[in-house]
Design an enzyme around this catalytic site. Structure first.
Site, short mmCIF file in Angstrom:
data_model
loop_
_atom_site.label_atom_id
_atom_site.label_comp_id
_atom_site.label_asym_id
_atom_site.label_seq_id
_atom_site.Cartn_x
_atom_site.Cartn_y
_atom_site.Cartn_z
N CYS B 52 1.57 6.66 0.98
CA CYS B 52 3.00 6.39 1.11
C CYS B 52 3.56 5.66 -0.10
O CYS B 52 4.76 5.61 -0.30
CB CYS B 52 3.32 5.67 2.41
SG CYS B 52 2.29 4.25 2.69
N ARG B 54 2.33 6.26 -3.38
CA ARG B 54 2.12 6.94 -4.64
C ARG B 54 1.82 8.43 -4.46
O ARG B 54 1.20 8.83 -3.46
CB ARG B 54 0.99 6.28 -5.43
CG ARG B 54 -0.37 6.37 -4.78
CD ARG B 54 -1.39 5.55 -5.53
NE ARG B 54 -1.21 4.12 -5.32
CZ ARG B 54 -0.82 3.27 -6.24
NH1 ARG B 54 -0.58 3.68 -7.47
NH2 ARG B 54 -0.67 2.00 -5.97
N SER B 111 -1.48 -2.21 -5.68
CA SER B 111 -0.82 -2.01 -4.39
C SER B 111 0.47 -2.81 -4.30
O SER B 111 0.67 -3.78 -5.02
CB SER B 111 -1.74 -2.43 -3.26
OG SER B 111 -2.91 -1.67 -3.27
N GLY B 191 11.47 -15.14 25.49
CA GLY B 191 12.36 -14.16 24.86
C GLY B 191 11.76 -12.78 25.04
O GLY B 191 10.56 -12.64 25.29
#
Lengths: 275, 424
Positions: B52, B54, B111, B191
Site C-alpha cells: 500500500c 509503494r 517505511s 463511552g
C-alpha cells in the site's frame, strides 16, 4: 578459602553486572546471555572455593566476617540463579550481581585465614543455625533487590516520563509476586534459624534466650517481616508499601549483622567467636 | 552482458495515496506485467513490489534510457494512469543506489512508520511471486536474499522495532508493565463511540477477557458490548461494576466522571489490586489526582502521545545505526557484483586481443612463405609481447579495488572501447 577462585568469581560477578546493565540500557545483541554466562561461571568457581575450604576446615566456612560475607554472596547468587529460570529479570540480575560483587570482594579483602571454633561451641546445631540464618537473610537480600526495582518501576510509571526504561524493567505484578514469594520463603527460614539458634544456645550457654543485641535486633527484624506477611495475607498490603517495608526489614538485617561484627556490641554472637 | 540494476517506481515519499492505489499491481496485473517486461530485449531480470505504500519495479537490465522507459511503461500498463501524468511522482534509482534502496525497504528504514515489522514479510511474498514467475534471475535472487539477511541484522543489532509508536499500542505496553499480561484481565469502557470501540478492539486482541461498557445512552452500550461478547452497564450503576475492572478506559463526553475520592474507595474495595486508568476523552473523564493514589495509574491522551513521540524519536535514533549497517552491506554486495563483472571482462579483453593477434599473425606469415621457422617463432613472440604489454595496465586497473560507481563505469568503458559488448 581458596583465594584464587574467590577473586576470579568476584570479578566474574562484576562482569556479569556490567553485561546485564548494558543489556538493560540497550537490549540488542548478546549482552544478556553473556551476563548470565559470567554469573554462572562466577558461581561455579565460588562454589569450588567454598567446597575447598569446607573440606579443609571440616565445617561451614563462616567463622570470620570475611568468610561470612563471601558465603552470603554465594547464597544470593544461588537463589537468583534458582529463580531466574522462572522470571525474565535482566535488571534484577544487574542489581544482584553488583551486590554479590561488593560482598564477595569485601569477603576477599577481609580474608584473614579463618578462625577456629572453640570446642565448647561445637555442636550439630551450629551448622544448622548458621545455614538457616544465612539462607533466610540471603532470600531477604533478593527481596530487597526486587523491592528496589519495584520502587523504580513504580516511580517511572507514576511520573509518566522516561518511557524507554519502563519497557526494560519487569512488570509491577511480577515484582510484587516475587517479593511475596521471597517473604513466604524467607520468614520461615528466619524463624527456624532463630529457633535452632535457641536450641544451640541451650547446649552451649545453658539458656534459650539471653537478650543480647544480636538477638534483640533479630527479634525486631522477625516482627517486621512477620507483620508484613500477616498484612499481605489478611488485608491486601502490597505494592509500594510492601516494597518499602521489605527494604526497611533488610536494612535491619544489615544493621544487626554489621553491629555484632564491626562494633564492640558483640556479645556472644559475631563471626569471631572471640568471647 | 553489461547490466545495470535499475528501480523505477513510486512510493509514499513521492506519490499521494490516490496515485499509489491506482498504480498498485493487483495479482492479475502482476501476472501480465512481468512477462511483458521480460519480453523486451534490454530487460534480463525483474521483480515487482506492490504494497500500500509503494509500487516499484526492480530490474537487471541493459544500461540506457530504453530500459527506464520500458519499466515506466510496464508500471502504468493497463492502469488509468499515464507515464506522463505521473512523471512527477516517479523516482528512478541506478546501480548502487538501487541496491541500497532494496536493503533499506527490507530493513523497514524506508517505511512510513520506520521499524514497522510487516514490510519484510510483504517483501518476501512479493519476491516469491516474481521468482515463481521466473522473472528473478541470479542477480536479483542475490539482491533480495541479501536484503532479507540485512533486515535480520538491522533487527537484531539495533533497537529499531521495540518501541510502540501508536497511542493504542503504547497503552497496551504500559498495561503489560503493570499487570505483566492482559490475559484474563477485565476492562470497563466508559463511552460507546468510535474511540471506545477502537480501544475495546485493541485490548481484546491483546488478551483482555472481559469487556464491560458503561454509557449514558444504554442502547449504545448494549450494541458495543454485543460486538465483544461483553456486559453493558447502565451509566448510574457503573460504580458497582468498577471494582471488577483492571483497566478503565474513559472516552465519554461531558468531562469528569470519576473523582479521586471515588477511586480511593474503589482501591479499598479491590484490596489494592492495581487499576490502570486510560483517559482518552477531551475534556478528561478522570480526575488527574487519581494518579497519586497507591496502585492506581492514570495516563491521559497527552501522556500517551508524549510516550509515542519519545518512541518515534528513539526509533529515528536507532534508524541511524540501521543505515550504517545497510551502508556496510551495500559495500560488501557491491564488491561481489563488481567481481562478477570484472573477471569476464578481463577474459573477454584477453580473448579479443588473442583473436586479433592470431588472425594478423596468420595473415602476415602467409605472405612470407620463405621465412625460416626460427624467425617465425620470433615474430610470434614479438606479437605476444606487444599484446601482453598493452593489456598489462588495463588488466591491473580492472582488478584494482574501486569505490562506488567507478568500478562498473570502468568496466563498461572497457567493454565499449574494445567492442566487447553483446556476444559474450
Amino acid at each position: 578459602m581458596e583465594l584464587g577462585l574467590l577473586e576470579i568469581s568476584s570479578l566474574a560477578y562484576l562482569i556479569a553486572s556490567m553485561a546485564f546493565a548494558a543489556h538493560v540500557a540497550r537490549p540488542v545483541g548478546r549482552w544478556g546471555a553473556f551476563g548470565a554466562g559470567a554469573l554462572g561461571i562466577g558461581f561455579v568457581l565460588h562454589t569450588g572455593g567454598i567446597l575447598a575450604r569446607l573440606y579443609e576446615l571440616g565445617l561451614l566456612p563462616v567463622t570470620t566476617f570475611g568468610e561470612g560475607l563471601s558465603f552470603f554472596s554465594w547464597l544470593i547468587v544461588g537463589i537468583f540463579i534458582g529463580i531466574s529460570g522462572r522470571y525474565r529479570l535482566t535488571v534484577l540480575g544487574a542489581v544482584v550481581s553488583a551486590l554479590a560483587f561488593g560482598l564477595s570482594l569485601a569477603g576477599v579483602m577481609l580474608y584473614d585465614g579463618g578462625a577456629v571454633v572453640p570446642a565448647a561451641l561445637r555442636s550439630p546445631w551450629l551448622p544448622v543455625h548458621v545455614t538457616l540464618a544465612f539462607l533466610g537473610n540471603a532470600v531477604f537480600a533478593v527481596a530487597f533487590a526486587v523491592s528496589v526495582v519495584y520502587l523504580v518501576q513504580e516511580n517511572l510509571l507514576k511520573s509518566r516520563r522516561r518511557s524507554w526504561m519502563i519497557t526494560r524493567l519487569p512488570s509491577l505484578e511480577q515484582l510484587d509476586r516475587l517479593n511475596y514469594s521471597c517473604l513466604a520463603w524467607g520468614f520461615p527460614l528466619l524463624t527456624l534459624g532463630m529457633l535452632s539458634g535457641g536450641i544451640w544456645a541451650v547446649n552451649a550457654w545453658g539458656r534459650f534466650w539471653s537478650w543480647e543485641p544480636r538477638e534483640v535486633l533479630s527479634l525486631l527484624t522477625w516482627s517486621i517481616y512477620g507483620g508484613l506477611l500477616l498484612y499481605r495475607l489478611t488485608s491486601g498490603l502490597r505494592g509500594r508499601r510492601a516494597a518499602s517495608l521489605t527494604i526497611i526489614g533488610f536494612s535491619l538485617v544489615v544493621v544487626s549483622y554489621l553491629s555484632v561484627n564491626l562494633l564492640p556490641l558483640a556479645g556472644k554472637h559475631g563471626g569471631t567467636f572471640g568471647s | 552482458m553489461a547490466t545495470e540494476l535499475l528501480i523505477v517506481g513510486l512510493n509514499h515519499h513521492t506519490a499521494p495515496v490516490e496515485v499509489r492505489e491506482k498504480a498498485a499491481l493487483a495479482n492479475g496485473r502482476l501476472d501480465s506485467v512481468l512477462p511483458r517486461l521480460l519480453g523486451l530485449p534490454g530487460i534480463h531480470e525483474a521483480v515487482a513490489l506492490s504494497t500500500c505504500n509503494r509500487v516499484e519495479l526492480v530490474a537487471c537490465c541493459e544500461p540506457g534510457e530504453e530500459s527506464a522507459v520500458a519499466l515506466r511503461t510496464g508500471l502504468f500498463d493497463s492502469t488509468e494512469l499515464t507515464a506522463d501524468l505521473c512523471g512527477k511522482h516517479l523516482f528512478e534509482l541506478h546501480g548502487r543506489e538501487a541496491v541500497r534502496h532494496v536493503f533499506r525497504v527490507a530493513s523497514s528504514l524506508d517505511s512510513m512508520v520506520v521499524g514497522e515489522p510487516q514490510i519484510l514479510g510483504q517483501l518476501k511474498e512479493q519476491f516469491a511471486l516474481s521468482a515463481d514467475a521466473d522473472a528473478a534471475g541470479p542477480i536479483l535472487h542475490r539482491v533480495f536474499h541479501k536484503s532479507f539477511a540485512v533486515a535480520k541484522r538491522v533487527r537484531t543489532e539495533t533497537d529499531i522495532a521495540s518501541r510502540s509508536v501508536s497511542v493504542a499500542s503504547v497503552a497496551v505496553d504500559l498495561a503489560q508493565r503493570i499487570f505483566e499480561t492482559l490475559e484474563g484481565a477485565s476492562v470497563m469502557i466508559v463511552g460507546a463511540g468510535e474511540i471506545a470501540e477502537a480501544a475495546a478492539q485493541h485490548l481484546v486482541s491483546a488478551g483482555v477477557a472481559r469487556v464491560m461498557v458503561a454509557n449514558r445512552t444504554y442502547e449504545n452500550a448494549v450494541e458495543l458490548a454485543r460486538g465483544f461478547n461483553g456486559t453493558p452497564v447502565p451509566f448510574e450503576r457503573m460504580h458497582s461494576y468498577l471494582p471488577l475492572a483492571d483497566l478503565v478506559v474513559g472516552s465519554s463526553g461531558g468531562g469528569e466522571i470519576l473523582s479521586a475520592d471515588a477511586v480511593d474507595a474503589l482501591m479499598k474495595e479491590r484490596r489494592n489490586k492495581p487499576v490502570f486508568f486510560i483517559d482518552l476523552a477531551v475534556p478528561r473523564n478522570f480526575d488527574p489526582a487519581i494518579n497519586s493514589i497507591d496502585n492506581a495509574y492514570l495516563y491521559d491522551v497527552d501522556d500517551l502521545s508524549t510516550v509515542v513521540q519519545d518512541n518515534v524519536g528513539e526509533r529515528k535514533r536507532e534508524a541511524v545505526s540501521g543505515e550504517a549497517i545497510v551502508e556496510e552491506e551495500v559495500d560488501r554486495f557491491w564488491q561481489w557484483l563488481e567481481q562478477l563483472e570484472v573477471v569476464p571482462t578481463i577474459v573477454a579483453l584477453r580473448d579479443h586481443a588473442e583473436t586479433v593477434r592470431a588472425e594478423e599473425l596468420t595473415k602476415t606469415l602467409a605472405r612470407m612463405p620463405d621465412l625460416p621457422d626460427k624467425d617465425r617463432e620470433r615474430i610470434d613472440q614479438m606479437t605476444r609481447a606487444i599484446v601482453n604489454k598493452l593489456l598489462h595496465e588495463p588488466t591491473r586497473s580492472l582488478k584494482q579495488d574501486r569505490p562506488e560507481k567507478e568500478g562498473l563505469a570502468l568496466i563498461s568503458s572497457v567493454r565499449e572501447l574494445f567492442g566487447l559488448g553483446k556476444k559474450s
